[in-house]
Design a protein around this motif. Structure first.
Motif, mmCIF file in Angstrom:
data_model
loop_
_atom_site.group_PDB
_atom_site.id
_atom_site.type_symbol
_atom_site.label_atom_id
_atom_site.label_comp_id
_atom_site.label_asym_id
_atom_site.label_seq_id
_atom_site.Cartn_x
_atom_site.Cartn_y
_atom_site.Cartn_z
ATOM 1 N N MET A 1 0.760 -1.224 -0.201
ATOM 2 C CA MET A 1 -0.321 -0.197 -0.275
ATOM 3 C C MET A 1 0.673 1.425 0.044
ATOM 4 O O MET A 1 1.791 1.241 0.437
ATOM 5 C CB MET A 1 -0.849 -0.116 1.347
ATOM 6 N N GLU A 2 0.733 1.843 -0.841
ATOM 7 C CA GLU A 2 1.337 3.267 -1.259
ATOM 8 C C GLU A 2 0.970 4.518 0.068
ATOM 9 O O GLU A 2 -0.085 4.625 -0.130
ATOM 10 C CB GLU A 2 1.106 3.889 -2.366
ATOM 11 N N ARG A 3 1.940 4.455 0.783
ATOM 12 C CA ARG A 3 1.696 5.868 1.429
ATOM 13 C C ARG A 3 1.649 7.534 0.988
ATOM 14 O O ARG A 3 2.838 7.382 0.099
ATOM 15 C CB ARG A 3 2.805 6.310 2.911
ATOM 16 N N GLN A 4 0.315 7.921 1.778
ATOM 17 C CA GLN A 4 0.358 9.942 1.111
ATOM 18 C C GLN A 4 1.644 10.387 2.158
ATOM 19 O O GLN A 4 1.903 10.120 2.897
ATOM 20 C CB GLN A 4 -1.027 10.072 0.789
ATOM 21 N N VAL A 5 1.635 11.739 1.319
ATOM 22 C CA VAL A 5 2.888 12.559 1.459
ATOM 23 C C VAL A 5 1.847 13.173 2.611
ATOM 24 O O VAL A 5 0.535 14.082 2.142
ATOM 25 C CB VAL A 5 3.847 13.205 0.953
ATOM 26 N N ASN A 6 1.709 13.547 3.673
ATOM 27 C CA ASN A 6 1.121 14.619 4.559
ATOM 28 C C ASN A 6 1.474 15.857 4.460
ATOM 29 O O ASN A 6 2.226 17.021 4.252
ATOM 30 C CB ASN A 6 0.372 14.421 6.378
ATOM 31 N N GLU A 7 0.384 17.074 4.965
ATOM 32 C CA GLU A 7 1.005 18.604 4.456
ATOM 33 C C GLU A 7 2.259 19.385 5.062
ATOM 34 O O GLU A 7 2.915 19.894 4.265
ATOM 35 C CB GLU A 7 -0.267 19.131 5.279
ATOM 36 N N ARG A 8 2.811 18.767 5.850
ATOM 37 C CA ARG A 8 4.314 19.140 7.029
ATOM 38 C C ARG A 8 4.788 18.354 6.186
ATOM 39 O O ARG A 8 6.189 18.853 5.670
ATOM 40 C CB ARG A 8 3.417 18.063 8.705
ATOM 41 N N GLN A 9 4.623 16.923 5.731
ATOM 42 C CA GLN A 9 5.772 16.183 4.763
ATOM 43 C C GLN A 9 6.172 16.844 3.845
ATOM 44 O O GLN A 9 7.351 17.440 3.231
ATOM 45 C CB GLN A 9 5.889 14.072 4.491
ATOM 46 N N LEU A 10 4.684 17.721 3.021
ATOM 47 C CA LEU A 10 5.036 18.154 1.492
ATOM 48 C C LEU A 10 5.536 19.772 1.583
ATOM 49 O O LEU A 10 6.241 19.954 0.995
ATOM 50 C CB LEU A 10 3.646 18.869 1.081
ATOM 51 N N SER A 11 5.600 20.225 3.288
ATOM 52 C CA SER A 11 5.930 21.808 3.699
ATOM 53 C C SER A 11 7.307 21.809 3.131
ATOM 54 O O SER A 11 8.588 22.080 3.040
ATOM 55 C CB SER A 11 6.117 22.407 4.977
ATOM 56 N N VAL A 12 7.581 20.031 3.799
ATOM 57 C CA VAL A 12 9.200 20.070 4.678
ATOM 58 C C VAL A 12 10.057 19.630 2.927
ATOM 59 O O VAL A 12 10.939 20.164 2.692
ATOM 60 C CB VAL A 12 9.732 18.655 5.310
ATOM 61 N N LEU A 13 9.516 19.072 2.357
ATOM 62 C CA LEU A 13 10.244 18.371 0.752
ATOM 63 C C LEU A 13 10.264 19.658 -0.194
ATOM 64 O O LEU A 13 11.057 20.090 -0.236
ATOM 65 C CB LEU A 13 9.217 17.276 -0.079
ATOM 66 N N GLN A 14 9.249 21.162 -0.143
ATOM 67 C CA GLN A 14 9.103 22.073 -0.806
ATOM 68 C C GLN A 14 10.781 22.266 0.344
ATOM 69 O O GLN A 14 11.716 23.259 -0.735
ATOM 70 C CB GLN A 14 8.232 22.666 -0.387
ATOM 71 N N TRP A 15 10.633 22.869 1.532
ATOM 72 C CA TRP A 15 11.928 23.507 1.815
ATOM 73 C C TRP A 15 13.026 22.950 1.233
ATOM 74 O O TRP A 15 14.657 23.391 0.802
ATOM 75 C CB TRP A 15 11.499 22.750 3.374
ATOM 76 N N VAL A 16 13.227 21.606 1.221
ATOM 77 C CA VAL A 16 14.801 20.620 0.618
ATOM 78 C C VAL A 16 14.712 20.915 -0.445
ATOM 79 O O VAL A 16 15.731 21.418 -0.903
ATOM 80 C CB VAL A 16 14.718 19.372 0.904
ATOM 81 N N GLU A 17 13.948 21.433 -1.111
ATOM 82 C CA GLU A 17 13.748 21.598 -2.764
ATOM 83 C C GLU A 17 14.414 23.143 -3.349
ATOM 84 O O GLU A 17 15.549 23.235 -3.926
ATOM 85 C CB GLU A 17 12.494 21.516 -3.523
ATOM 86 N N ASP A 18 13.658 24.033 -1.953
ATOM 87 C CA ASP A 18 14.364 24.893 -2.141
ATOM 88 C C ASP A 18 15.922 25.189 -1.709
ATOM 89 O O ASP A 18 16.092 26.609 -1.694
ATOM 90 C CB ASP A 18 13.539 26.354 -1.442
ATOM 91 N N GLY A 19 16.116 24.319 -1.307
ATOM 92 C CA GLY A 19 17.987 24.855 -0.959
ATOM 93 C C GLY A 19 18.233 24.775 0.344
ATOM 94 O O GLY A 19 19.189 25.151 1.303
ATOM 95 N N CYS A 20 16.693 24.146 1.262
ATOM 96 C CA CYS A 20 16.917 24.363 2.521
ATOM 97 C C CYS A 20 17.637 25.595 3.352
ATOM 98 O O CYS A 20 18.500 25.752 4.482
ATOM 99 C CB CYS A 20 17.852 23.180 3.624
#
Length: 53
Positions: A1-20
């Motif tokens: 079963m594939e788990r979805q990314v929650n809102e907090r995780q998505l925010s952190v992923l965006q932060w990482v993509e932006d270069g932390c």
């Protein structure tokens, strides 16, 4: 079963993509989220020098 990314995780992923950029997180709670994302194979966390993400 594939788990979805929650809102907090998505925010952190965006932060990482932006270069932390500094000053985004008021606490170091993002580190726990980064560990969870690493466990799912979505990011790689370096703890070199005592810092994460």
């Amino acid at each position: 079963m594939e788990r979805q990314v929650n809102e907090r995780q998505l925010s952190v992923l965006q932060w990482v993509e932006d270069g932390c950029p500094a000053g985004v997180w008021e606490t170091s709670s993002y580190k726990t989220t980064c560990q969870a994302l690493q466990n799912r194979g979505l990011v790689t966390v370096s703890r070199k020098g005592g810092s994460g993400a």
